[in-house]
Design an enzyme around this catalytic site. Structure first.
Site, PDB file in Angstrom:
ATOM      1  N   LYS A 166       0.842  -1.168   0.010  1.00 23.84           N
ATOM      2  CA  LYS A 166      -0.010  -0.031  -0.001  1.00 23.84           C
ATOM      3  C   LYS A 166       0.953   1.281  -0.145  1.00 23.84           C
ATOM      4  O   LYS A 166       1.890   1.180   0.863  1.00 23.84           O
ATOM      5  CB  LYS A 166      -1.017  -0.015   1.300  1.00 23.84           C
ATOM      6  CG  LYS A 166      -1.913   1.195   1.090  1.00 23.84           C
ATOM      7  CD  LYS A 166      -2.899   0.983   2.417  1.00 23.84           C
ATOM      8  CE  LYS A 166      -3.910   2.136   2.187  1.00 23.84           C
ATOM      9  NZ  LYS A 166      -4.982   1.745   3.519  1.00 23.84           N
ATOM     10  N   SER A 238      -9.669   2.311   2.371  1.00 23.25           N
ATOM     11  CA  SER A 238      -8.794   2.919   1.348  1.00 23.25           C
ATOM     12  C   SER A 238      -7.731   2.057   0.800  1.00 23.25           C
ATOM     13  O   SER A 238      -6.791   2.579   0.117  1.00 23.25           O
ATOM     14  CB  SER A 238      -8.086   4.269   2.384  1.00 23.25           C
ATOM     15  OG  SER A 238      -7.161   3.520   3.496  1.00 23.25           O
ATOM     16  N   SER A 262     -10.733   0.300   6.529  1.00 22.26           N
ATOM     17  CA  SER A 262      -9.752   0.077   5.317  1.00 22.26           C
ATOM     18  C   SER A 262      -9.226  -1.126   4.832  1.00 22.26           C
ATOM     19  O   SER A 262      -8.680  -1.209   3.579  1.00 22.26           O
ATOM     20  CB  SER A 262      -8.667   1.244   5.134  1.00 22.26           C
ATOM     21  OG  SER A 262      -9.364   2.666   5.391  1.00 22.26           O
TER      22      SER A 262
END
Length: 549
Positions: A166, A238, A262
């Site tokens: 990420k 996210s 997320s």
């Protein structure tokens, strides 16, 4: 020049804070509010970067808590499956299989890396799930892993396995842009702790997976990350790119983070298996901070057992992270679930629940374990959101004070910068009282979980999404079934809303739906054993997306 505060100003502020003072009380306050305000303004002159932590630290352990295990232990399943002949079958294989094939020499790390890089080249333009691809680095790391194996050195289950990271974890010399225009050219000069630990475990970095700007939603400075099961909708956020890339077979596994949904939300949308570990278990050093007392790091995979292999590699205390808690991770794939008790909140399976949710509960009841109703104290759980708003606003104070948020591609007025500005009107007293509410919530969940080994439920129905993130309990979200529904609108959390309702004749898409399991603090092992049994019972983990438009 800052103007003098008047009694009329105080009266206006009362409406913002839901208060009502008398004229006499306003007159008593007005003389010293200027000084209080000036102290706050003076503090703002000291710019605090995102890496400066809070002095206060959150600890999920209630008095009397004892760690369930004394030492680390990882005992994965024994895999004997041969290497498939079709590249796609390899790409979508569980991490356990990939690990076996690499270790046994059935496929080299270099060949596996090239396979995934080819899929990224083909599918990333459609999914927009990688912000940065690092093919030269990936091939060099893969070659190094093959050389180690050739010399008889095996670093563990992740040896030679390509993964996506990420894009809020620092990678030395590689852009780490946090998904947001003001930071899209940010290149760190050191690695995050997770980056270092995965390299030490032998994992091969394919690149940086997209993150919704500043850990919100699935929009980022390069585009809109899509759900592989329906390219007309986003992958949720996210950890948008991590879930999309893993679901689409563009990597062996990926890393996500969760403050409030997320990891679990994009796993719900994309059909991946996400593990949000206990708060404090995984170091956040070198990761973008959104909320210091809530941020957690965890794996996103295609099967339950895979998450154990990744968590074992990234687990560990870190004195550089003020929220870090050294805790052994114990997992044995051979352990049974006999004697376990699974709880559920009956109201979570009523209004708002889907047929898939109810079928998952029915499947759990068929596992041969005790399944019972539980209750959770009625508290204003949603009020805890004030903490998220305040910490996030502090983490990115300069963004709104200097109006650099104007460069962001926000889609509506509910996005982060507007929330950051509103957080200025949360009173210090209310924030402290919300923190005290958080302790009450810790006690309430502690009481509810005391009679069960785990809890099952829809991840966004009822109080558990909010409550468990604030208490720090681990959550495993796994695929439970499929539904035929219309494209969903952009949503930061959960399933989102249908873009045009369910009108007759509207195009529908077959998309995955998941179920959540919550476990005991720092005891993810039994949670994963239960998840493995439920995954097998449901029998839907192997289905692949077809990337429909």
């Amino acid at each position: 020049m800052v103007e003098t505060i008047t009694e009329a100003d105080i009266a206006g502020a009362e409406r913002l804070l839901g208060l009502a003072y008398t004229a006499k009380e306003r007159a008593q306050m007005v003389g010293n509010l200027d000084g209080q305000r000036d102290l706050m303004i003076a503090r703002r002159d000291l710019r605090l970067d995102n890496g400066t932590p809070m002095a206060c630290r959150f600890d999920p352990r209630l008095p009397g808590f004892a760690m369930p295990h004394g030492i680390d232990a990882l005992h994965p399943s024994e895999i004997t499956a041969p290497l498939p002949s079709e590249p796609e079958d390899i790409a979508f294989a569980p991490l356990t299989n990939l690990s076996h094939w690499v270790r046994s020499g059935q496929i080299s790390s270099r060949a596996l890396t090239d396979l995934y890089l080819a899929r990224i080249e083909l599918l990333n333009p459609r999914l927009e799930c990688f912000a940065t691809v690092t093919p030269d680095l990936a091939r060099a790391e893969a070659d190094a892993m093959d050389a180690l194996l050739g010399a008889g050195v095996w670093l563990g289950p992740l040896h030679g396995i390509p993964y996506g990271l990420k894009d809020l974890f620092d990678t030395r010399g590689i852009t780490t842009g946090w998904g947001a225009e003001p930071f899209q050219n940010r290149v760190p000069d050191s690695d995050a702790a997770v980056t270092t630990r995965l390299r030490a475990a032998g994992a091969v970095l394919l690149g940086k997976t997209t993150v919704g700007a500043l850990a919100y939603n699935d929009l980022w400075y390069g585009g809109w990350t899509r759900n592989p099961w329906n390219l007309n909708e986003g992958s949720s956020g996210s950890s948008a790119g991590s879930a999309s890339a893993t679901a689409g077979g563009l990597c062996g596994f990926s890393i996500g983070t969760e403050t409030l949904g997320s990891i679990t939300s994009p796993s719900q949308r994309c059909g991946t298996t996400g593990l949000r570990p206990t708060f404090g278990r995984v170091s956040r050093v070198g990761a973008m901070a959104l909320c210091w007392s809530l941020d957690k790091v965890g794996p996103i995979c295609r099967s339950v057992e895979d998450t154990a292999l990744v968590l074992a590699a990234i687990n560990g205390g870190d004195v550089r992270d003020r929220g870090s808690i050294a805790a052994p991770f114990h997992f044995d794939a051979r352990a049974g679930i006999e004697g376990m008790t699974l709880g559920y909140l009956p109201e979570a399976f009523e209004d708002g629940a889907t047929d898939v949710d109810r079928a998952a509960l029915a499947a759990a009841k068929d596992l041969g374990i005790k399944v019972k109703e539980v209750t959770l104290e009625d508290l204003p759980y949603a009020s805890l959101m004030t903490v998220v708003y305040a910490e996030a606003a502090a983490a990115f104070e300069a963004l709104t004070l200097e109006d650099t948020d104007d460069t962001l591609r926000w889609q509506d007025d509910g996005a982060w910068p507007n929330t950051f500005r509103k957080a200025r009107f949360v009173s210090a007293v209310d924030l402290v009282q919300t923190d005290r509410l958080r302790y009450r919530v810790m006690q309430a969940l502690g009481e509810m979980m005391s009679g069960v080994d785990a809890l099952i439920g829809p991840f966004s129905t009822g109080p558990m999404l909010v409550a468990s993130n604030f208490t720090g309990h681990p959550c495993l979200h796994l695929r439970a079934g499929f539904e035929d529904i219309a494209s969903r609108s952009m949503a930061s959390l959960g399933a989102g809303k249908l873009t045009t309702g369910d009108a007759a004749g509207e195009t529908t898409f077959t998309v995955p739906q998941g179920i959540s399991l919550w476990g005991q603090l720092f005891d993810e092992g039994p949670l994963l054993n239960l998840g493995m049994a439920l995954e097998k019972k449901l029998g839907v983990a192997d289905r692949r997306p077809t990337f429909p438009n």
